[in-house]
Design a protein around this motif. Structure first.
Motif, mmCIF file in Angstrom:
data_model
loop_
_atom_site.group_PDB
_atom_site.id
_atom_site.type_symbol
_atom_site.label_atom_id
_atom_site.label_comp_id
_atom_site.label_asym_id
_atom_site.label_seq_id
_atom_site.Cartn_x
_atom_site.Cartn_y
_atom_site.Cartn_z
ATOM 1 N N VAL A 1 74.767 -34.230 26.628
ATOM 2 C CA VAL A 1 75.150 -35.354 27.478
ATOM 3 C C VAL A 1 76.330 -36.045 26.822
ATOM 4 C CG1 VAL A 1 74.397 -37.508 28.521
ATOM 5 C CG2 VAL A 1 72.745 -35.668 28.170
ATOM 6 N N ILE A 2 77.436 -36.168 27.553
ATOM 7 C CA ILE A 2 78.614 -36.857 27.048
ATOM 8 C C ILE A 2 79.055 -37.849 28.108
ATOM 9 C CG2 ILE A 2 81.023 -36.629 26.328
ATOM 10 C CD1 ILE A 2 80.413 -33.785 25.457
ATOM 11 N N GLY A 3 79.339 -39.062 27.707
ATOM 12 C CA GLY A 3 79.812 -40.063 28.656
ATOM 13 C C GLY A 3 79.570 -41.454 28.139
ATOM 14 N N GLU A 4 79.569 -42.383 29.059
ATOM 15 C CA GLU A 4 79.332 -43.772 28.695
ATOM 16 C C GLU A 4 78.597 -44.470 29.830
ATOM 17 O OE1 GLU A 4 83.181 -46.204 29.649
ATOM 18 O OE2 GLU A 4 83.751 -44.394 28.557
ATOM 19 N N GLY A 5 77.927 -45.526 29.509
ATOM 20 C CA GLY A 5 77.266 -46.334 30.528
ATOM 21 C C GLY A 5 76.008 -45.700 31.089
ATOM 22 N N PHE A 6 75.226 -45.006 30.282
ATOM 23 C CA PHE A 6 73.975 -44.422 30.741
ATOM 24 C C PHE A 6 72.929 -44.599 29.657
ATOM 25 C CE2 PHE A 6 76.443 -41.065 28.766
ATOM 26 C CZ PHE A 6 75.558 -40.548 27.849
ATOM 27 N N GLY A 7 71.704 -44.428 30.018
ATOM 28 C CA GLY A 7 70.616 -44.504 29.055
ATOM 29 C C GLY A 7 69.733 -43.280 29.193
ATOM 30 N N PHE A 8 68.959 -42.992 28.165
ATOM 31 C CA PHE A 8 68.061 -41.850 28.221
ATOM 32 C C PHE A 8 66.972 -42.017 27.180
ATOM 33 C CE2 PHE A 8 71.388 -40.812 25.243
ATOM 34 C CZ PHE A 8 70.726 -40.224 24.190
ATOM 35 N N GLU A 9 65.914 -41.283 27.381
ATOM 36 C CA GLU A 9 64.820 -41.248 26.418
ATOM 37 C C GLU A 9 64.392 -39.799 26.293
ATOM 38 O OE1 GLU A 9 60.237 -42.714 26.054
ATOM 39 O OE2 GLU A 9 61.657 -43.995 27.094
ATOM 40 N N ILE A 10 64.212 -39.348 25.075
ATOM 41 C CA ILE A 10 63.852 -37.962 24.839
ATOM 42 C C ILE A 10 62.577 -37.936 24.002
ATOM 43 C CG2 ILE A 10 64.538 -35.815 23.720
ATOM 44 C CD1 ILE A 10 67.442 -36.660 24.174
ATOM 45 N N THR A 11 61.653 -37.094 24.392
ATOM 46 C CA THR A 11 60.451 -36.883 23.581
ATOM 47 C C THR A 11 60.424 -35.421 23.149
ATOM 48 O OG1 THR A 11 59.110 -36.387 25.529
ATOM 49 C CG2 THR A 11 59.168 -38.684 24.787
ATOM 50 N N CYS B 1 85.236 -32.493 22.004
ATOM 51 C CA CYS B 1 85.704 -33.765 22.567
ATOM 52 C C CYS B 1 87.206 -33.949 22.385
ATOM 53 C CB CYS B 1 84.923 -34.935 21.971
ATOM 54 S SG CYS B 1 83.212 -34.973 22.538
ATOM 55 N N GLU B 2 87.764 -33.405 21.316
ATOM 56 C CA GLU B 2 89.219 -33.453 21.134
ATOM 57 C C GLU B 2 89.913 -32.492 22.094
ATOM 58 O OE1 GLU B 2 89.813 -32.646 16.986
ATOM 59 O OE2 GLU B 2 89.480 -34.741 16.413
ATOM 60 N N LYS B 3 89.354 -31.298 22.246
ATOM 61 C CA LYS B 3 89.956 -30.292 23.116
ATOM 62 C C LYS B 3 89.915 -30.718 24.580
ATOM 63 C CE LYS B 3 89.733 -25.370 24.246
ATOM 64 N NZ LYS B 3 89.084 -24.091 23.944
ATOM 65 N N PHE B 4 88.814 -31.320 25.004
ATOM 66 C CA PHE B 4 88.642 -31.747 26.395
ATOM 67 C C PHE B 4 88.537 -33.263 26.462
ATOM 68 C CE2 PHE B 4 86.701 -27.478 26.155
ATOM 69 C CZ PHE B 4 87.480 -26.822 27.092
ATOM 70 N N SER B 5 89.517 -33.962 25.903
ATOM 71 C CA SER B 5 89.443 -35.424 25.814
ATOM 72 C C SER B 5 89.392 -36.116 27.172
ATOM 73 C CB SER B 5 90.618 -35.964 24.994
ATOM 74 O OG SER B 5 91.840 -35.634 25.628
ATOM 75 N N ASN B 6 89.883 -35.463 28.207
ATOM 76 C CA ASN B 6 89.870 -36.072 29.539
ATOM 77 C C ASN B 6 88.837 -35.450 30.466
ATOM 78 O OD1 ASN B 6 91.986 -37.862 28.951
ATOM 79 N ND2 ASN B 6 93.485 -36.250 29.322
ATOM 80 N N ASN B 7 87.985 -34.565 29.948
ATOM 81 C CA ASN B 7 87.017 -33.882 30.790
ATOM 82 C C ASN B 7 85.694 -33.726 30.038
ATOM 83 O OD1 ASN B 7 85.549 -32.139 32.420
ATOM 84 N ND2 ASN B 7 87.329 -30.926 33.004
ATOM 85 N N ASN B 8 84.835 -34.723 30.172
ATOM 86 C CA ASN B 8 83.544 -34.706 29.464
ATOM 87 C C ASN B 8 82.665 -33.538 29.881
ATOM 88 O OD1 ASN B 8 84.205 -36.992 28.041
ATOM 89 N ND2 ASN B 8 83.147 -38.381 29.423
ATOM 90 N N GLU B 9 82.755 -33.136 31.136
ATOM 91 C CA GLU B 9 81.930 -32.031 31.619
ATOM 92 C C GLU B 9 82.282 -30.725 30.912
ATOM 93 O OE1 GLU B 9 80.789 -29.781 35.806
ATOM 94 O OE2 GLU B 9 81.692 -31.782 35.872
ATOM 95 N N ALA C 1 83.717 -30.462 27.950
ATOM 96 C CA ALA C 1 83.324 -30.609 26.544
ATOM 97 C C ALA C 1 81.828 -30.333 26.387
ATOM 98 C CB ALA C 1 83.673 -32.000 26.035
ATOM 99 N N ALA C 2 81.011 -30.903 27.267
ATOM 100 C CA ALA C 2 79.563 -30.690 27.204
ATOM 101 C C ALA C 2 79.222 -29.215 27.417
ATOM 102 C CB ALA C 2 78.860 -31.557 28.247
ATOM 103 N N LYS C 3 79.917 -28.572 28.343
ATOM 104 C CA LYS C 3 79.668 -27.154 28.612
ATOM 105 C C LYS C 3 79.999 -26.304 27.389
ATOM 106 C CE LYS C 3 80.718 -23.506 31.909
ATOM 107 N NZ LYS C 3 81.434 -23.122 33.120
ATOM 108 N N MET C 4 81.117 -26.604 26.737
ATOM 109 C CA MET C 4 81.502 -25.860 25.535
ATOM 110 C C MET C 4 80.455 -26.026 24.435
ATOM 111 S SD MET C 4 84.849 -26.411 23.160
ATOM 112 C CE MET C 4 84.925 -25.757 21.514
ATOM 113 N N ILE C 5 80.004 -27.254 24.226
ATOM 114 C CA ILE C 5 79.007 -27.519 23.186
ATOM 115 C C ILE C 5 77.712 -26.784 23.491
ATOM 116 C CG2 ILE C 5 77.583 -29.298 22.111
ATOM 117 C CD1 ILE C 5 80.025 -31.230 22.641
#
Length: 90
Positions: free
Chosen positions: A72-82, A43-51, A53-57
């Motif tokens: 999943v990186i971002g804001e304003g979304f919801g999710f549920e995981i089982t 997230c520090e390395k790709f502070s302006n590109n969430n996609e 950052a997620a790919k690297m992780i």
């Protein structure tokens, strides 16, 4: 004056997002710490590109711990995981 206030609010918001927070994890402690460090680094390395950052992780986690990770990186979304532990018959 409004522009200065907007910048201050943005700076305050970014300051709130500067530390990892784990609410619950069933990972072993060493894996959890390593994962948090990886997330902070990406997230520090790709502070302006969430996609990116997620790919690297995801790619790093897949190499180290096997290919079953979703990121999943971002804001304003919801999710549920089982999760169903292996070995349990339905």
């Amino acid at each position: 004056m409004g522009e200065t206030e907007g910048r201050k609010e943005e700076a305050d918001y970014k300051r709130l997002q500067t530390f990892p927070l784990v609410r619950h994890s069933d990972m072993p402690e060493e894996m959890r710490v390593e994962t948090m460090e990886l997330c902070v680094t990406a997230c520090e390395k790709f502070s302006n590109n969430n996609e990116s950052a997620a790919k690297m992780i995801k790619e790093t986690m897949d190499k180290k711990f096997g290919s079953s990770w979703h990121v999943v990186i971002g804001e304003g979304f919801g999710f549920e995981i089982t999760h169903e532990p292996p070995g349990r018959d339905l």
